[in-house]
Design a protein around this motif. Structure first.
Motif, PDB file in Angstrom:
ATOM      1  N   GLN A 105      14.849  -4.339  -4.573  1.00 36.05           N
ATOM      2  CA  GLN A 105      15.650  -3.150  -4.316  1.00 36.05           C
ATOM      3  C   GLN A 105      17.117  -3.307  -4.728  1.00 36.05           C
ATOM      4  OE1 GLN A 105      13.951  -1.152  -0.644  1.00 36.05           O
ATOM      5  NE2 GLN A 105      16.117  -1.037  -0.212  1.00 36.05           N
ATOM      6  N   GLY A 123      13.053  13.042   5.172  1.00 36.06           N
ATOM      7  CA  GLY A 123      12.947  11.679   4.644  1.00 36.06           C
ATOM      8  C   GLY A 123      11.516  11.192   4.552  1.00 36.06           C
ATOM      9  N   GLN A 144      20.209  12.929   6.369  1.00 39.81           N
ATOM     10  CA  GLN A 144      19.580  13.631   5.245  1.00 39.81           C
ATOM     11  C   GLN A 144      20.571  14.508   4.483  1.00 39.81           C
ATOM     12  OE1 GLN A 144      15.553  13.964   4.932  1.00 39.81           O
ATOM     13  NE2 GLN A 144      16.539  13.880   2.967  1.00 39.81           N
ATOM     14  N   MET A 186      14.257   4.651  -6.361  1.00 41.04           N
ATOM     15  CA  MET A 186      14.851   5.388  -5.246  1.00 41.04           C
ATOM     16  C   MET A 186      16.322   5.736  -5.487  1.00 41.04           C
ATOM     17  SD  MET A 186      14.430   4.555  -1.202  1.00 41.04           S
ATOM     18  CE  MET A 186      15.283   2.995  -1.206  1.00 41.04           C
ATOM     19  N   GLY A 187      17.007   4.913  -6.282  1.00 37.02           N
ATOM     20  CA  GLY A 187      18.405   5.219  -6.594  1.00 37.02           C
ATOM     21  C   GLY A 187      18.527   6.252  -7.696  1.00 37.02           C
ATOM     22  N   SER A 188      17.389   6.769  -8.145  1.00 37.82           N
ATOM     23  CA  SER A 188      17.390   7.780  -9.188  1.00 37.82           C
ATOM     24  C   SER A 188      16.338   8.838  -8.836  1.00 37.82           C
ATOM     25  CB  SER A 188      17.115   7.124 -10.548  1.00 37.82           C
ATOM     26  OG  SER A 188      17.251   8.075 -11.567  1.00 37.82           O
ATOM     27  N   ASP A 189      15.784   9.461  -9.850  1.00 38.80           N
ATOM     28  CA  ASP A 189      14.890  10.605  -9.604  1.00 38.80           C
ATOM     29  C   ASP A 189      13.617  10.506 -10.430  1.00 38.80           C
ATOM     30  OD1 ASP A 189      15.952  10.878 -12.083  1.00 38.80           O
ATOM     31  OD2 ASP A 189      16.845  12.853 -11.774  1.00 38.80           O
ATOM     32  N   HIS A 204      10.550   7.397  -3.787  1.00 44.54           N
ATOM     33  CA  HIS A 204      10.407   6.220  -2.923  1.00 44.54           C
ATOM     34  C   HIS A 204       9.065   5.506  -3.024  1.00 44.54           C
ATOM     35  CE1 HIS A 204      11.084   3.551   0.419  1.00 44.54           C
ATOM     36  NE2 HIS A 204       9.946   3.954   0.963  1.00 44.54           N
ATOM     37  N   LEU A 208      22.691  10.062   3.002  1.00 46.00           N
ATOM     38  CA  LEU A 208      21.833   9.709   1.863  1.00 46.00           C
ATOM     39  C   LEU A 208      22.358  10.254   0.529  1.00 46.00           C
ATOM     40  CD1 LEU A 208      18.024   9.758   2.696  1.00 46.00           C
ATOM     41  CD2 LEU A 208      19.533   7.831   2.288  1.00 46.00           C
ATOM     42  N   PRO A 209      22.738  11.542   0.475  1.00 41.57           N
ATOM     43  CA  PRO A 209      23.290  12.030  -0.792  1.00 41.57           C
ATOM     44  C   PRO A 209      24.520  11.238  -1.238  1.00 41.57           C
ATOM     45  CG  PRO A 209      22.740  13.877   0.631  1.00 41.57           C
ATOM     46  CD  PRO A 209      22.582  12.646   1.453  1.00 41.57           C
ATOM     47  N   LEU A 230      25.158   7.990  -0.475  1.00 42.08           N
ATOM     48  CA  LEU A 230      24.677   6.685  -0.954  1.00 42.08           C
ATOM     49  C   LEU A 230      24.055   6.831  -2.347  1.00 42.08           C
ATOM     50  CD1 LEU A 230      22.980   5.189   2.257  1.00 42.08           C
ATOM     51  CD2 LEU A 230      25.106   4.440   1.213  1.00 42.08           C
ATOM     52  N   TYR A 231      23.330   7.925  -2.521  1.00 39.86           N
ATOM     53  CA  TYR A 231      22.654   8.176  -3.797  1.00 39.86           C
ATOM     54  C   TYR A 231      23.678   8.302  -4.923  1.00 39.86           C
ATOM     55  CZ  TYR A 231      19.424  10.414  -7.094  1.00 39.86           C
ATOM     56  OH  TYR A 231      18.659  10.719  -8.202  1.00 39.86           O
ATOM     57  N   GLY A 258      25.324   5.077  -5.821  1.00 39.30           N
ATOM     58  CA  GLY A 258      24.447   4.013  -6.336  1.00 39.30           C
ATOM     59  C   GLY A 258      24.191   2.926  -5.304  1.00 39.30           C
ATOM     60  N   LEU A 259      24.168   3.319  -4.042  1.00 38.61           N
ATOM     61  CA  LEU A 259      24.016   2.322  -2.966  1.00 38.61           C
ATOM     62  C   LEU A 259      22.752   2.568  -2.138  1.00 38.61           C
ATOM     63  CD1 LEU A 259      27.736   2.257  -1.740  1.00 38.61           C
ATOM     64  CD2 LEU A 259      26.559   0.462  -3.010  1.00 38.61           C
ATOM     65  N   MET A 260      21.711   3.076  -2.792  1.00 37.03           N
ATOM     66  CA  MET A 260      20.505   3.431  -2.045  1.00 37.03           C
ATOM     67  C   MET A 260      19.794   2.221  -1.434  1.00 37.03           C
ATOM     68  SD  MET A 260      19.809   6.558  -1.490  1.00 37.03           S
ATOM     69  CE  MET A 260      18.044   6.651  -1.245  1.00 37.03           C
ATOM     70  N   GLN A 261      20.159   1.016  -1.891  1.00 34.23           N
ATOM     71  CA  GLN A 261      19.525  -0.167  -1.284  1.00 34.23           C
ATOM     72  C   GLN A 261      19.878  -0.297   0.197  1.00 34.23           C
ATOM     73  OE1 GLN A 261      21.938  -0.128  -3.496  1.00 34.23           O
ATOM     74  NE2 GLN A 261      23.114  -2.019  -3.613  1.00 34.23           N
ATOM     75  N   LYS A 287      15.097  13.459  -6.437  1.00 36.76           N
ATOM     76  CA  LYS A 287      16.080  12.454  -6.006  1.00 36.76           C
ATOM     77  C   LYS A 287      15.514  11.527  -4.932  1.00 36.76           C
ATOM     78  CE  LYS A 287      20.273  15.051  -6.986  1.00 36.76           C
ATOM     79  NZ  LYS A 287      21.363  15.860  -6.406  1.00 36.76           N
ATOM     80  N   GLY A 288      15.708  10.245  -5.155  1.00 36.13           N
ATOM     81  CA  GLY A 288      15.291   9.266  -4.155  1.00 36.13           C
ATOM     82  C   GLY A 288      13.803   8.982  -4.177  1.00 36.13           C
ATOM     83  N   ARG A 315      12.820  10.479  -1.044  1.00 41.55           N
ATOM     84  CA  ARG A 315      13.560  10.302   0.202  1.00 41.55           C
ATOM     85  C   ARG A 315      14.814  11.164   0.275  1.00 41.55           C
ATOM     86  NH1 ARG A 315      14.441   5.365   3.053  1.00 41.55           N
ATOM     87  NH2 ARG A 315      12.264   4.864   2.883  1.00 41.55           N
ATOM     88  N   VAL A 316      15.590  11.230  -0.802  1.00 43.73           N
ATOM     89  CA  VAL A 316      16.875  11.949  -0.765  1.00 43.73           C
ATOM     90  C   VAL A 316      16.650  13.459  -0.866  1.00 43.73           C
ATOM     91  CG1 VAL A 316      19.148  12.219  -1.847  1.00 43.73           C
ATOM     92  CG2 VAL A 316      18.051   9.966  -1.782  1.00 43.73           C
ATOM     93  N   ALA A 317      15.789  13.863  -1.771  1.00 44.28           N
ATOM     94  CA  ALA A 317      15.545  15.297  -1.966  1.00 44.28           C
ATOM     95  C   ALA A 317      14.779  15.897  -0.793  1.00 44.28           C
ATOM     96  CB  ALA A 317      14.773  15.521  -3.253  1.00 44.28           C
ATOM     97  N   GLY A 318      14.050  15.055  -0.063  1.00 46.22           N
ATOM     98  CA  GLY A 318      13.197  15.577   1.000  1.00 46.22           C
ATOM     99  C   GLY A 318      12.056  16.379   0.400  1.00 46.22           C
ATOM    100  N   LYS A 370      18.151   1.740 -10.576  1.00 47.01           N
ATOM    101  CA  LYS A 370      18.780   1.526  -9.274  1.00 47.01           C
ATOM    102  C   LYS A 370      17.778   1.639  -8.136  1.00 47.01           C
ATOM    103  CE  LYS A 370      23.283   3.477 -10.486  1.00 47.01           C
ATOM    104  NZ  LYS A 370      24.059   4.736 -10.402  1.00 47.01           N
ATOM    105  N   THR A 371      17.695   0.583  -7.357  1.00 45.55           N
ATOM    106  CA  THR A 371      16.911   0.557  -6.125  1.00 45.55           C
ATOM    107  C   THR A 371      15.436   0.952  -6.314  1.00 45.55           C
ATOM    108  OG1 THR A 371      18.964   1.440  -5.140  1.00 45.55           O
ATOM    109  CG2 THR A 371      17.133   1.073  -3.657  1.00 45.55           C
TER     110      THR A 371
END
Lengths: 319, 334
Positions: B166, B272, A25, B206-209, B232, A29-30, A32-33, A36-39, B229-230, B248-251, B189-190
């Motif tokens: 994705q 997550g 977390q 998910m690759g953005s916000d 989902h 993840l940050p 990957l984010y 640009g690899l969040m997949q 962020k993220g 997911r990313v920001a929680g 993205k994603t």
């Protein structure tokens, strides 16, 4: 009793997961984010866990093996410099690039094969689908996977000694004259790739073992590290026949057992050596190393050892 | 559908396609205490939790990686997708009792069409979308429309299913009447969660916000809604007034007004957050992927309790859905 319950209630239920989750977390993840690899976020938690287990295993091996090597050494050396490169090998293999590459390559290969089978109406096999009675008994299933993988690894290891070209690479592992618990991961990268392909083939044939038992996986890896330790430790007459001990494995690394004349190939269980009559429990401990290996392979830098492995293989190819 | 005994699919080196598990008698009854069923992707188990005491009653085994669930149109079986285990598990949704399983390739997310005709399954690892006849669980069509098909949602008339890709960064519309792709749109993205909502399609990027809003007829992006962020997945509250987006990313969770899609509030939810369910008491049951826990969040007081479950909890189902018609309707299961 009540106090014990109170103490236990403060012990995290999943310490490895909690650490890996925090790393995931706050860092992975940050990263990957931003990249640009969040997949890959679904898989990244698995990678993080592998790294956490790897580090834990190294700490465990260090905590147990260092006192053993210091207070009950088999050999005493004036310098520990040749061991440093083995430390580098260990980091590379347990927490560095190699596990991630292995993870990605295996995943890619599995996707290709599973996709090929799915398009033809098949579902890839697993031990639990081959032996349905195993379902619902994950510990038994894991133990069976461990036995099968160790059995196949016995044959991979034995064959790596049987063929001179393969052994020319494997000699990197055997060239170390100052064998310690760090030596477990001292391997030529091509030898590692061959091991990986071997494991992948078996993994595709019987499925990937369930990985929900990190402690068991850690213990298996720990046995492999411990078996290389420079110590007089033996598990006793019966114990040495149940689990590969430092004494048992030292015989394999002894100068008299290098190359094709070797014995004691087992990594975790000596059972396969006993069954296939390659076990030697009687030989007294001897110095380790391969007298036929180039000096660079024994005492060179990481790159020198890797290059020496290739040169040695070319020489073996030329006969 | 007729249940697990209906699939003649081959498996390499295995005698039966459908493993002959002992099928336990179905013990569901109205007197069953409410349970939550949590799919532990990393632990290869399904945790059954007593919602009243919040204690884990037991863990049911799966093969490798349970991810998402789908309730059969008759509400009698809960299908659990075990993606890398290549199997669908069948549970009694009222008790969590395992009823059997069936081997199919790589089921990740799955949902029955509203009319109950089809079961669409995304195969995230193998890059295909499989549409099954719901009654027989036989494959009707396999689509290869992009990389890493992730989540899905149908139009209310069941004619179209929307699937996020994705890795390709696209949303694809598939015409189920003709079994042909209708349109593909680059959405960002994603993309992950997908939801049909009030005549538009929403997909969480998910690759953005943000959440992208698309015209279902043309696939054109008409609007983007900033979340966190993220972004989902997206969930509609049973009273249909709010949408919850898990980030997911920001929680965090982002609450949107369901009518205007305007921002309402942000709720910190570290660990997550992935899938969630709304309980009849108004609390949210949220799977926290990286915390090995389920969060029970009270949106009125803001209090959050945690229940320890297996590794990487992913999908979550609560049995109160079986009798909670507004919640079922919000999830398009009624």
């Amino acid at each position: 009793m009540q106090m014990m319950a109170q103490v236990l209630s403060h012990v995290p239920a999943h310490p490895f997961n909690d650490v890996a989750g925090w790393i995931e977390q706050t860092a992975v993840l940050p990263l990957l984010y931003r990249a640009g690899l969040m997949q890959w976020s679904e898989l990244s938690f698995g990678w993080t866990l592998v790294a956490v287990y790897g580090i834990t295993q190294m700490i465990l091996a260090y905590a147990v093996c260092v006192p053993l090597e210091r207070f009950h050494p088999l050999e005493r050396w004036t310098t520990s410099k040749p061991v440093l490169v083995d430390v580098f090998y260990t980091f590379l293999a347990r927490v560095g690039v190699l596990p991630i590459m292995t993870f990605v390559l295996f995943y890619a290969a599995q996707v290709q094969l599973d996709g090929f089978l799915a398009d033809r109406g098949y579902v890839p096999p697993m031990l639990e689908t081959i032996i349905p009675a195993l379902f619902g008994h994950p510990v038994v299933t894991f133990a069976l996977y461990a036995l099968i993988l160790d059995f196949t690894d016995y044959w991979r290891h034995r064959l790596s000694h049987r063929f001179s070209i393969w052994y020319a690479l494997h000699a990197v592992h055997h060239a170390q004259r100052q064998m310690t618990f760090w030596s477990d991961d001292r391997n030529h990268v091509i030898d590692e790739v061959l091991s990986f392909l071997w494991f992948m083939l078996i993994g595709l044939l019987i499925g990937i073992p369930p990985l929900q038992f990190p402690l068991l996986i850690l213990m298996l890896r720990f046995v492999e590290s411990l078996s290389h330790a420079n110590t007089t430790l033996s598990f006793g007459k019966i114990g040495d026949r149940l689990l590969v001990s430092p004494r048992f494995h030292r015989t394999h690394h002894g100068i008299l057992a290098a190359g094709q004349k070797s014995c004691n190939y087992g990594a975790v269980f000596p059972l396969w050596d006993i069954i296939f009559k390659t076990a030697d429990f009687a030989r007294p401990p001897t110095p380790t190393g391969d007298p036929t290996a180039p000096e660079a392979m024994a005492t060179g830098t990481y790159l020198a050892q890797q290059w020496s492995g290739i040169a040695h293989t070319v020489r073996a190819l030329r006969g | 559908m007729t249940g697990p005994a209906s699939l003649p699919r081959r498996t390499l080196f295995a005698a039966p396609a459908l493993l002959a598990l002992p099928t336990r008698a179905r013990a569901a009854s109205a007197a069953q205490p409410p349970i939550a069923i949590v799919l532990n992707s990393g632990g290869a188990t399904v945790s059954v939790i007593d919602m009243t005491t919040r204690k884990i009653l037991r863990d049911e085994p799966t093969f490798r990686e349970p991810s998402h669930w789908a309730l059969t149109p008759d509400h009698k079986k809960l299908l659990i997708a075990d993606s890398s285990g290549n199997a669908l598990f069948f549970l009694d949704p009222a008790t969590g009792t395992e009823l059997g399983h069936k081997l199919i390739p790589d089921p990740y997310q799955l949902w029955f069409s509203p009319d109950g005709t089809y079961l669409t399954i995304t195969c995230l690892r193998l890059n295909h979308v499989d549409v099954y006849h719901a009654a027989s669980l036989t494959l009707a069509h396999r689509f290869k429309l992009g990389s890493m098909p992730s989540h899905l949602s149908y139009t209310p008339d069941s004619r179209t299913v929307f699937v996020s890709m994705q890795d390709s960064g696209t949303l694809v519309a598939i015409d189920l009447a003709n079994m042909t792709p209708r349109w593909t749109t680059k959405v960002g993205k994603t993309p992950a969660g997908v939801m049909w909502h009030d005549g538009v399609v929403l997909t969480a990027i998910m690759g953005s916000d943000h959440v992208a809003v698309l015209d279902p007829a043309t696939g054109r992006i008409t609007r983007t809604i900033l979340t966190d962020k993220g972004a989902h997945n997206i969930f509609l509250t049973p009273d249909r007034t709010q949408l919850y987006v898990t980030n997911r990313v920001a929680g965090s969770l982002t609450v949107l007004d369901a009518r205007t899609l305007g921002f309402v509030k942000r709720i910190a939810m570290p660990g997550g957050p992935d899938d969630l369910c709304f309980a009849p008491d108004g609390k949210l049951w949220i799977a926290l992927r990286f915390a090995s826990r389920v969060a029970v969040h009270d949106p009125v007081t803001g209090a959050t309790d945690h229940i320890s479950v297996g590794r990487s909890p992913h999908g979550i189902f609560i049995s109160t859905l079986l009798t909670d018609r507004p919640a079922l309707a919000a999830m398009r299961l009624a």
